[in-house]
Every structure is written in structure tokens, then in C-alpha cells.
Design a protein around this motif. Structure first.
Motif, PDB file in Angstrom:
ATOM      1  N   GLU A 203     -15.068   2.631  -0.802  1.00  0.00           N
ATOM      2  CA  GLU A 203     -15.632   3.238  -0.151  1.00  0.00           C
ATOM      3  C   GLU A 203     -14.180   3.582   0.955  1.00  0.00           C
ATOM      4  O   GLU A 203     -15.060   2.748   2.332  1.00  0.00           O
ATOM      5  CB  GLU A 203     -17.035   2.901   0.710  1.00  0.00           C
ATOM      6  N   PRO A 204     -13.670   4.519   0.603  1.00  0.00           N
ATOM      7  CA  PRO A 204     -13.391   5.341  -0.090  1.00  0.00           C
ATOM      8  C   PRO A 204     -12.681   4.426  -1.490  1.00  0.00           C
ATOM      9  O   PRO A 204     -11.951   2.914  -0.937  1.00  0.00           O
ATOM     10  CB  PRO A 204     -12.387   6.270  -0.281  1.00  0.00           C
ATOM     11  N   ASP A 205     -12.777   5.056  -2.732  1.00  0.00           N
ATOM     12  CA  ASP A 205     -11.817   3.626  -3.547  1.00  0.00           C
ATOM     13  C   ASP A 205     -10.036   4.211  -3.361  1.00  0.00           C
ATOM     14  O   ASP A 205      -9.421   5.413  -3.246  1.00  0.00           O
ATOM     15  CB  ASP A 205     -11.978   4.655  -5.182  1.00  0.00           C
ATOM     16  N   ARG A 206      -9.534   2.695  -3.118  1.00  0.00           N
ATOM     17  CA  ARG A 206      -8.720   2.965  -2.347  1.00  0.00           C
ATOM     18  C   ARG A 206      -7.340   1.524  -3.534  1.00  0.00           C
ATOM     19  O   ARG A 206      -8.716   0.596  -4.074  1.00  0.00           O
ATOM     20  CB  ARG A 206      -8.789   2.630  -1.187  1.00  0.00           C
ATOM     21  N   HIS A 207      -6.187   1.441  -3.436  1.00  0.00           N
ATOM     22  CA  HIS A 207      -5.278   0.794  -4.547  1.00  0.00           C
ATOM     23  C   HIS A 207      -4.459   0.239  -4.023  1.00  0.00           C
ATOM     24  O   HIS A 207      -4.142   1.556  -2.515  1.00  0.00           O
ATOM     25  CB  HIS A 207      -5.950   1.292  -5.680  1.00  0.00           C
ATOM     26  N   GLU A 208      -4.054  -1.399  -3.895  1.00  0.00           N
ATOM     27  CA  GLU A 208      -2.728  -1.087  -3.680  1.00  0.00           C
ATOM     28  C   GLU A 208      -1.780  -1.703  -4.719  1.00  0.00           C
ATOM     29  O   GLU A 208      -2.606  -1.800  -6.252  1.00  0.00           O
ATOM     30  CB  GLU A 208      -2.704  -2.447  -2.215  1.00  0.00           C
ATOM     31  N   TYR A 209      -1.042  -2.034  -4.499  1.00  0.00           N
ATOM     32  CA  TYR A 209      -0.149  -3.093  -5.747  1.00  0.00           C
ATOM     33  C   TYR A 209       0.621  -3.632  -5.476  1.00  0.00           C
ATOM     34  O   TYR A 209       1.050  -4.439  -4.551  1.00  0.00           O
ATOM     35  CB  TYR A 209       0.970  -1.777  -5.769  1.00  0.00           C
ATOM     36  N   HIS A 210       0.509  -5.021  -6.882  1.00  0.00           N
ATOM     37  CA  HIS A 210       1.172  -6.095  -6.706  1.00  0.00           C
ATOM     38  C   HIS A 210       2.103  -6.255  -7.698  1.00  0.00           C
ATOM     39  O   HIS A 210       2.266  -5.724  -8.398  1.00  0.00           O
ATOM     40  CB  HIS A 210      -0.159  -7.467  -6.970  1.00  0.00           C
ATOM     41  N   LEU A 211       2.684  -7.310  -7.493  1.00  0.00           N
ATOM     42  CA  LEU A 211       4.153  -7.557  -8.162  1.00  0.00           C
ATOM     43  C   LEU A 211       3.330  -8.138  -9.512  1.00  0.00           C
ATOM     44  O   LEU A 211       2.622  -8.865  -9.542  1.00  0.00           O
ATOM     45  CB  LEU A 211       5.426  -8.412  -7.873  1.00  0.00           C
TER      46      LEU A 211
ATOM     47  N   LEU B   3       5.872  -3.636 -14.078  1.00  0.00           N
ATOM     48  CA  LEU B   3       6.310  -4.481 -12.966  1.00  0.00           C
ATOM     49  C   LEU B   3       5.263  -5.404 -12.016  1.00  0.00           C
ATOM     50  O   LEU B   3       5.242  -5.218 -11.040  1.00  0.00           O
ATOM     51  CB  LEU B   3       6.665  -3.888 -12.856  1.00  0.00           C
ATOM     52  N   LEU B   4       4.326  -3.954 -11.688  1.00  0.00           N
ATOM     53  CA  LEU B   4       3.338  -4.189 -11.095  1.00  0.00           C
ATOM     54  C   LEU B   4       1.756  -3.690 -11.523  1.00  0.00           C
ATOM     55  O   LEU B   4       1.880  -3.301 -12.478  1.00  0.00           O
ATOM     56  CB  LEU B   4       3.636  -2.586  -9.960  1.00  0.00           C
ATOM     57  N   GLU B   5       1.039  -4.252 -10.409  1.00  0.00           N
ATOM     58  CA  GLU B   5      -0.003  -3.868 -11.123  1.00  0.00           C
ATOM     59  C   GLU B   5      -1.067  -3.152  -9.763  1.00  0.00           C
ATOM     60  O   GLU B   5      -1.037  -3.457  -9.131  1.00  0.00           O
ATOM     61  CB  GLU B   5      -0.876  -5.828 -11.695  1.00  0.00           C
ATOM     62  N   ARG B   6      -1.973  -2.268 -10.582  1.00  0.00           N
ATOM     63  CA  ARG B   6      -2.412  -2.124  -9.112  1.00  0.00           C
ATOM     64  C   ARG B   6      -3.865  -2.310  -9.107  1.00  0.00           C
ATOM     65  O   ARG B   6      -4.565  -2.625 -10.232  1.00  0.00           O
ATOM     66  CB  ARG B   6      -3.060  -0.235 -10.273  1.00  0.00           C
ATOM     67  N   VAL B   7      -4.515  -2.432  -7.658  1.00  0.00           N
ATOM     68  CA  VAL B   7      -5.198  -3.580  -7.956  1.00  0.00           C
ATOM     69  C   VAL B   7      -5.986  -3.142  -6.750  1.00  0.00           C
ATOM     70  O   VAL B   7      -5.884  -2.285  -5.788  1.00  0.00           O
ATOM     71  CB  VAL B   7      -4.814  -5.204  -6.892  1.00  0.00           C
ATOM     72  N   ARG B   8      -7.608  -3.000  -6.649  1.00  0.00           N
ATOM     73  CA  ARG B   8      -8.043  -2.171  -5.710  1.00  0.00           C
ATOM     74  C   ARG B   8      -8.569  -3.139  -4.859  1.00  0.00           C
ATOM     75  O   ARG B   8      -8.801  -4.160  -4.944  1.00  0.00           O
ATOM     76  CB  ARG B   8      -9.945  -1.654  -6.764  1.00  0.00           C
ATOM     77  N   TYR B   9      -8.427  -2.294  -3.437  1.00  0.00           N
ATOM     78  CA  TYR B   9      -8.570  -3.540  -2.209  1.00  0.00           C
ATOM     79  C   TYR B   9     -10.003  -2.512  -1.732  1.00  0.00           C
ATOM     80  O   TYR B   9     -10.964  -3.530  -0.688  1.00  0.00           O
ATOM     81  CB  TYR B   9      -7.900  -3.730  -1.357  1.00  0.00           C
ATOM     82  N   ALA B  10     -10.948  -1.706  -1.612  1.00  0.00           N
ATOM     83  CA  ALA B  10     -12.301  -0.953  -0.940  1.00  0.00           C
ATOM     84  C   ALA B  10     -12.477   0.200  -2.198  1.00  0.00           C
ATOM     85  O   ALA B  10     -12.215   0.564  -3.272  1.00  0.00           O
ATOM     86  CB  ALA B  10     -11.431  -0.015   0.309  1.00  0.00           C
TER      87      ALA B  10
ATOM     88  N   ARG C  37       0.879  -1.016   0.333  1.00  0.00           N
ATOM     89  CA  ARG C  37       0.111  -0.130  -0.390  1.00  0.00           C
ATOM     90  C   ARG C  37       1.023   1.366  -0.006  1.00  0.00           C
ATOM     91  O   ARG C  37       1.928   0.797   0.732  1.00  0.00           O
ATOM     92  CB  ARG C  37      -0.857  -0.051   1.124  1.00  0.00           C
ATOM     93  N   TYR C  38       0.128   2.345  -0.787  1.00  0.00           N
ATOM     94  CA  TYR C  38       1.071   3.563  -0.514  1.00  0.00           C
ATOM     95  C   TYR C  38       1.246   4.339   0.534  1.00  0.00           C
ATOM     96  O   TYR C  38       2.648   4.592   0.465  1.00  0.00           O
ATOM     97  CB  TYR C  38       0.042   4.223  -1.548  1.00  0.00           C
ATOM     98  N   GLY C  39       0.714   3.882   1.459  1.00  0.00           N
ATOM     99  CA  GLY C  39       0.887   4.837   2.655  1.00  0.00           C
ATOM    100  C   GLY C  39       2.354   4.331   3.465  1.00  0.00           C
ATOM    101  O   GLY C  39       3.221   4.496   4.427  1.00  0.00           O
ATOM    102  N   ARG C  40       1.826   2.890   3.429  1.00  0.00           N
ATOM    103  CA  ARG C  40       3.013   2.233   4.118  1.00  0.00           C
ATOM    104  C   ARG C  40       4.434   2.183   3.116  1.00  0.00           C
ATOM    105  O   ARG C  40       5.586   2.782   3.677  1.00  0.00           O
ATOM    106  CB  ARG C  40       2.657   0.850   4.072  1.00  0.00           C
TER     107      ARG C  40
END
Length: 149
Positions: free
Chosen positions: A77-85, A68-75, A41-44
């Protein structure tokens, strides 16, 4: 034996140059290191790396664009994404480990390496090496020869 004169001058299209154009920037390799150690996650990422947020956003965008990375939605409300290799991102693991191993050997302080990689199969700290897929012998700069492909 191939001499340096037999290889193309400049090697503009060589794989090392192309790879460095993509991942050779300091923050990019540190982001990849964090991803290999499970940070998604972006914040971490921002906290762990103490990276300026505009720089982090730009690097993540370039890594996604490069595949190299994939942006994946995990929530939603609000719209949140994390990154996967992606697979190509995961395939960079040996390169990052090689840099880590070199840093441990030549740049670690008196206390030794700050991180060790524990091998799940045997439970011991891993001491990775580069080996030939065909004969399983270790590969060094002294036992390979670069040749035009």
C-alpha cells in the motif's frame, strides 16, 4: 597454435556478441553498476543515473525478462517493487569491475579513480586481476589462445 583462419568466420554465435546484445548498451551497464553498489529502487536509480524514466523502465524490464534482475515487492500500500540481482546478474560483477579498472587506468583524471573497491578480507583497496582457475596465474591476451569449442 590456432590461427584466425581456423576460427569460424563472423563468429555470429560467439559469447561476446551474445553478451553485448544483452548488456552492451550504456544505460544497462550503469544500472548494473548501481545494483552492485546496493541501489535497488527505481527512484534512486533514476536520481543516481539521471536517466530518462521511460529509458529506465524499458531497461529494467529487459533485465528482468533476461533473468539478470528480479522484481521484488517491498510494499503493498501502495504497490511498490525493488530490483535484486539474480545469480546470472551477480556473475556479471567481474565484467563491470574489469571495465572500471580499465577506466581507472586510462580515463581517470589527475585526482585518480573516483571510486575504489575496498577488500573486506584485508582492508586494502582491491586490485582485481583475471586469473586461471587451475594454476592461479594471471590471464592476459598474450598467454591464451582462442580455439573452436
Amino acid at each position: 597454435m590456432v590461427s584466425e583462419h581456423d576460427l569460424p568466420r563472423g563468429l555470429e554465435a560467439d559469447s561476446v556478441s551474445r553478451a553485448l546484445n544483452l548488456v552492451g548498451e550504456r544505460w544497462t551497464l550503469l544500472i548494473l553498476r548501481e545494483m552492485f553498489f546496493g541501489v535497488r529502487r527505481y527512484g534512486r536509480l533514476a536520481r543516481n543515473l539521471n536517466i530518462p524514466r521511460p529509458t529506465l523502465s524499458a531497461r529494467l524490464r529487459s533485465l528482468v525478462d533476461a533473468g539478470l534482475l528480479e522484481r521484488v515487492r517491498y510494499a503493498t500500500e501502495p504497490d511498490r517493487h525493488e530490483y535484486h540481482l539474480s545469480q546470472s546478474g551477480r556473475d556479471l560483477f567481474p565484467a563491470v569491475v574489469a571495465l572500471m579498472r580499465w577506466g581507472d587506468a586510462y580515463l581517470a583524471g589527475p585526482q585518480g579513480p573516483p571510486i575504489v573497491l575496498r577488500h573486506h578480507e584485508c582492508g586494502q583497496p582491491a586490485d582485481p586481476t583475471l586469473t586461471c582457475r587451475h594454476c592461479q596465474q594471471e590471464i592476459t591476451a598474450h598467454n591464451v589462445t582462442p580455439e573452436p569449442a
